[in-house]
Design a protein around this motif. Structure first.
Motif, PDB file in Angstrom:
ATOM      1  N   ASN A 104     106.383  -3.933 115.144  1.00 57.77           N
ATOM      2  CA  ASN A 104     106.658  -5.292 114.693  1.00 57.77           C
ATOM      3  C   ASN A 104     105.774  -5.764 113.552  1.00 57.77           C
ATOM      4  N   GLY A 105     104.657  -5.062 113.305  1.00 59.50           N
ATOM      5  CA  GLY A 105     103.780  -5.456 112.209  1.00 59.50           C
ATOM      6  C   GLY A 105     102.771  -6.526 112.559  1.00 59.50           C
ATOM      7  N   ASN A 106     102.736  -6.980 113.816  1.00 64.23           N
ATOM      8  CA  ASN A 106     101.756  -7.995 114.207  1.00 64.23           C
ATOM      9  C   ASN A 106     100.358  -7.384 114.195  1.00 64.23           C
ATOM     10  N   ILE A 107      99.442  -7.962 113.420  1.00 64.80           N
ATOM     11  CA  ILE A 107      98.095  -7.407 113.304  1.00 64.80           C
ATOM     12  C   ILE A 107      97.302  -7.745 114.558  1.00 64.80           C
ATOM     13  N   PRO A 108      96.723  -6.733 115.222  1.00 63.96           N
ATOM     14  CA  PRO A 108      96.047  -6.960 116.502  1.00 63.96           C
ATOM     15  C   PRO A 108      94.758  -7.758 116.359  1.00 63.96           C
ATOM     16  N   SER A 109      94.388  -8.433 117.450  1.00 66.26           N
ATOM     17  CA  SER A 109      93.155  -9.214 117.468  1.00 66.26           C
ATOM     18  C   SER A 109      92.040  -8.495 118.204  1.00 66.26           C
ATOM     19  N   SER A 110      92.200  -7.191 118.438  1.00 67.51           N
ATOM     20  CA  SER A 110      91.148  -6.390 119.059  1.00 67.51           C
ATOM     21  C   SER A 110      90.432  -5.573 117.989  1.00 67.51           C
ATOM     22  N   LYS A 111      89.113  -5.514 118.082  1.00 69.00           N
ATOM     23  CA  LYS A 111      88.289  -4.918 117.037  1.00 69.00           C
ATOM     24  C   LYS A 111      88.576  -3.444 116.829  1.00 69.00           C
ATOM     25  N   ASP A 112      88.566  -2.664 117.892  1.00 68.00           N
ATOM     26  CA  ASP A 112      88.761  -1.226 117.757  1.00 68.00           C
ATOM     27  C   ASP A 112      90.151  -0.887 117.225  1.00 68.00           C
ATOM     28  N   THR A 113      91.148  -1.660 117.628  1.00 66.90           N
ATOM     29  CA  THR A 113      92.509  -1.379 117.156  1.00 66.90           C
ATOM     30  C   THR A 113      92.630  -1.639 115.664  1.00 66.90           C
ATOM     31  N   LEU A 114      92.006  -2.704 115.191  1.00 70.66           N
ATOM     32  CA  LEU A 114      92.025  -2.995 113.759  1.00 70.66           C
ATOM     33  C   LEU A 114      91.459  -1.839 112.947  1.00 70.66           C
ATOM     34  N   ALA A 115      90.415  -1.213 113.478  1.00 72.44           N
ATOM     35  CA  ALA A 115      89.742  -0.132 112.757  1.00 72.44           C
ATOM     36  C   ALA A 115      90.356   1.241 113.006  1.00 72.44           C
ATOM     37  N   SER A 116      91.328   1.326 113.882  1.00 68.81           N
ATOM     38  CA  SER A 116      91.876   2.628 114.293  1.00 68.81           C
ATOM     39  C   SER A 116      92.833   3.189 113.242  1.00 68.81           C
ATOM     40  N   PRO A 117      92.976   4.502 113.181  1.00 69.68           N
ATOM     41  CA  PRO A 117      93.962   5.110 112.283  1.00 69.68           C
ATOM     42  C   PRO A 117      95.382   4.617 112.560  1.00 69.68           C
ATOM     43  N   ALA A 118      95.646   4.288 113.826  1.00 73.22           N
ATOM     44  CA  ALA A 118      96.989   3.813 114.167  1.00 73.22           C
ATOM     45  C   ALA A 118      97.372   2.576 113.366  1.00 73.22           C
ATOM     46  N   VAL A 119      96.389   1.756 113.042  1.00 76.91           N
ATOM     47  CA  VAL A 119      96.640   0.568 112.228  1.00 76.91           C
ATOM     48  C   VAL A 119      96.341   0.841 110.763  1.00 76.91           C
ATOM     49  N   GLN A 120      95.196   1.434 110.475  1.00 73.36           N
ATOM     50  CA  GLN A 120      94.790   1.658 109.095  1.00 73.36           C
ATOM     51  C   GLN A 120      95.820   2.478 108.315  1.00 73.36           C
ATOM     52  N   ASP A 121      96.380   3.479 108.956  1.00 74.08           N
ATOM     53  CA  ASP A 121      97.295   4.389 108.258  1.00 74.08           C
ATOM     54  C   ASP A 121      98.763   4.056 108.485  1.00 74.08           C
ATOM     55  N   ALA A 122      99.013   2.945 109.128  1.00 75.74           N
ATOM     56  CA  ALA A 122     100.389   2.646 109.544  1.00 75.74           C
ATOM     57  C   ALA A 122     101.274   2.210 108.380  1.00 75.74           C
ATOM     58  N   LYS A 123     102.526   2.601 108.493  1.00 80.04           N
ATOM     59  CA  LYS A 123     103.583   2.122 107.611  1.00 80.04           C
ATOM     60  C   LYS A 123     104.734   1.654 108.483  1.00 80.04           C
ATOM     61  N   LEU A 124     105.482   0.714 107.971  1.00 80.46           N
ATOM     62  CA  LEU A 124     106.660   0.232 108.672  1.00 80.46           C
ATOM     63  C   LEU A 124     107.887   0.787 107.968  1.00 80.46           C
ATOM     64  N   PRO A 125     108.759   1.490 108.686  1.00 80.37           N
ATOM     65  CA  PRO A 125     109.905   2.135 108.033  1.00 80.37           C
ATOM     66  C   PRO A 125     110.703   1.200 107.137  1.00 80.37           C
ATOM     67  N   TYR A 126     110.806  -0.073 107.535  1.00 76.03           N
ATOM     68  CA  TYR A 126     111.612  -1.002 106.743  1.00 76.03           C
ATOM     69  C   TYR A 126     111.039  -1.192 105.340  1.00 76.03           C
ATOM     70  N   PHE A 127     109.705  -1.027 105.223  1.00 79.77           N
ATOM     71  CA  PHE A 127     109.026  -1.254 103.939  1.00 79.77           C
ATOM     72  C   PHE A 127     108.662   0.061 103.249  1.00 79.77           C
ATOM     73  N   GLY A 128     109.272   1.156 103.664  1.00 76.46           N
ATOM     74  CA  GLY A 128     109.097   2.426 102.988  1.00 76.46           C
ATOM     75  C   GLY A 128     107.663   2.918 103.011  1.00 76.46           C
ATOM     76  N   ASP A 129     107.134   3.284 101.838  1.00 76.08           N
ATOM     77  CA  ASP A 129     105.797   3.852 101.733  1.00 76.08           C
ATOM     78  C   ASP A 129     104.703   2.803 101.591  1.00 76.08           C
ATOM     79  N   THR A 130     105.032   1.550 101.715  1.00 75.38           N
ATOM     80  CA  THR A 130     104.027   0.496 101.601  1.00 75.38           C
ATOM     81  C   THR A 130     102.925   0.714 102.637  1.00 75.38           C
TER      82      THR A 130
END
Length: 447
Positions: free
Chosen positions: A360-386
């Protein structure tokens, strides 16, 4: 979310907003949470946990991260039902009415940041379960300021953070190209870097070659929310007292929004309107930009639809800011307080934050998640390579929340829907529109 507001929805017509909202709240009593049945378990020992939300939280099994199905699988005695209201102001008005009656409440109720100061204030603080003591949430996992926002004067934590709303600008690359503007996100960001006045100047450039029937920006009210979200002083002073009339942030946001409205740079829409006109404008490509807190990406995907996939991109905003962000709270009057607190803790845990962001693209409010590769490297298919994760996580790292008062949400709605919208849609003189807002605040806000 938001919005939100908001996270996400907004108010009504001039002079009637609170009266209509209260009347609507009475009519919505069966649409924003549970009813008075299901006090216990069914014959198989299964209980139903009801969640009241607004906007798009990304938990659902249809278009979200399917968290409800995951939880039900690991907790076979639990069934989850979500009731969602698009308009955040209506949702809050209804929730306040239910709280006053200790009746009709969902087991979990979402709270938007614009109303959390009221929810934690003296009149309401006693209505909520202390989630620092019930449900097993790890408060240390959250951003410190996020926990503080949902903490009462006597130290009870009444809400667990879902998301934050770091802001960007989403833009329609197809419309930018047709208007002879750059389309690469770094070049787009340079058009307005550092100054909302440059954003208006880009709008004037767009207007010179705008495709027929399109506008540069969706709404002056949305622009107001974007600008105020980037200001260190918003509706409250350093003591948390409402002081919008003397706020430099409010003045800047008002002046910027009014300039856009009077300059013909907007599509004259009200975000989250009940008729769905704003939603339809995404699908019909009626505007080229929208102020884009992280939760807005899910709305664009849903409303612009598959036929517009690949047309939208995300650029840095003129000035960084935070628009929205929400909490999950558990009313004491709910039917399954312990189980609801456990579900709220699970839904807002870092692992679930990452799953919601991925869908959904909602940015998490947890510290470790913000810094995790799951968020840092994430792309949303709808927005292509953004590099969506990098854009928003970098913006989130710079958030310094402004002081909030218990009336921020209401005053914001008066300013946008009873002030700026009148200027934008009806040509009301700005001085008269401002005076109308002042009268509404004086009449409707009990200070």
């Amino acid at each position: 979310m938001r919005i939100s507001s908001s996270r996400h929805g907004r108010g009504r017509h001039t002079g009637l907003i609170t009266a209509v909202a209260v009347a609507t709240a009475a009519a919505l009593l069966s649409g924003c949470g549970g009813d008075d049945g299901d006090a216990g378990a069914d014959a198989g020992g299964r209980i139903t946990l009801r969640i009241g939300t607004f906007g798009s939280f990304g938990y659902d099994n249809a278009t979200g991260a399917k968290l409800y199905a995951e939880y039900e699988k690991s907790h076979p005695h639990v069934k989850i039902e979500e009731s969602n209201v698009a308009d955040g102001q209506k949702y809050w008005d209804t929730l306040k009415l239910r709280l006053s009656r200790d009746s009709g409440l969902a087991d979990i109720q979402a709270l938007e940041v614009g109303y959390v100061a009221e929810a934690t204030g003296p009149a309401m603080a006693g209505k909520w379960t202390d989630l620092g003591r019930t449900g097993g949430a790890d408060l240390g996992a959250f951003l410190d300021w996020k926990v503080k926002q949902a903490t009462t004067g006597d130290g009870k934590v009444i809400g667990l953070g879902t998301d934050v709303g770091p802001m960007a600008i989403c833009y329609n690359k197809d419309l930018f190209a047709r208007a002879k503007l750059p389309t690469e996100r770094a070049e787009v960001a340079r058009l307005w870097a550092g100054d909302w006045a440059k954003f208006l100047a880009a709008g004037e450039t767009y207007a010179k070659n705008a495709p027929a029937g399109t506008a540069f920006h969706d709404s002056a009210g949305g622009l107001f929310n974007a600008v105020i979200s980037s200001e260190a002083v918003q509706y409250a002073n350093a003591k948390g007292e409402l002081d919008y009339e003397n706020s430099p942030g409010v003045k800047k946001a008002w002046d910027t929004a009014v300039a856009a409205a009077q300059g013909g740079l907007t599509a004259k829409l009200r975000q989250f309107d009940e008729k769905g006109t704003w939603n339809a404008a995404f699908k019909n490509s009626r505007f080229a930009t929208v102020a884009c807190p992280s939760w807005m990406t899910g709305i664009i995907k849903e409303q612009a639809g598959p036929e517009n996939q690949g047309k939208w991109d995300i650029a840095a905003p003129p000035v960084a800011g935070n628009w929205g962000g929400s909490f999950l709270a558990v009313p004491k009057a709910g039917k399954h307080v312990k189980e609801a607190a456990e579900l709220a803790a699970w839904l807002t845990a870092p692992a679930q934050h990452a799953k919601v962001f991925g869908v959904n693209g909602n940015i998490p409010s947890s510290k470790d998640t913000l810094a995790s590769p799951a968020v840092q490297d994430a792309k949303l298919p709808y927005f292509g390579d953004t590099p969506v994760g990098r854009i928003y996580s970098q913006a989130a790292a710079g958030i310094t929340p402004a002081p909030i008062s218990r009336w921020d949400g209401q005053v914001k709605t008066f300013l946008t829907d009873n002030g700026i919208l009148d200027i934008e849609q009806r040509g009301t003189d700005p001085a008269k529109a401002w005076e109308n807002v002042r009268k509404l605040v004086a009449d409707k806000i009990d200070r």
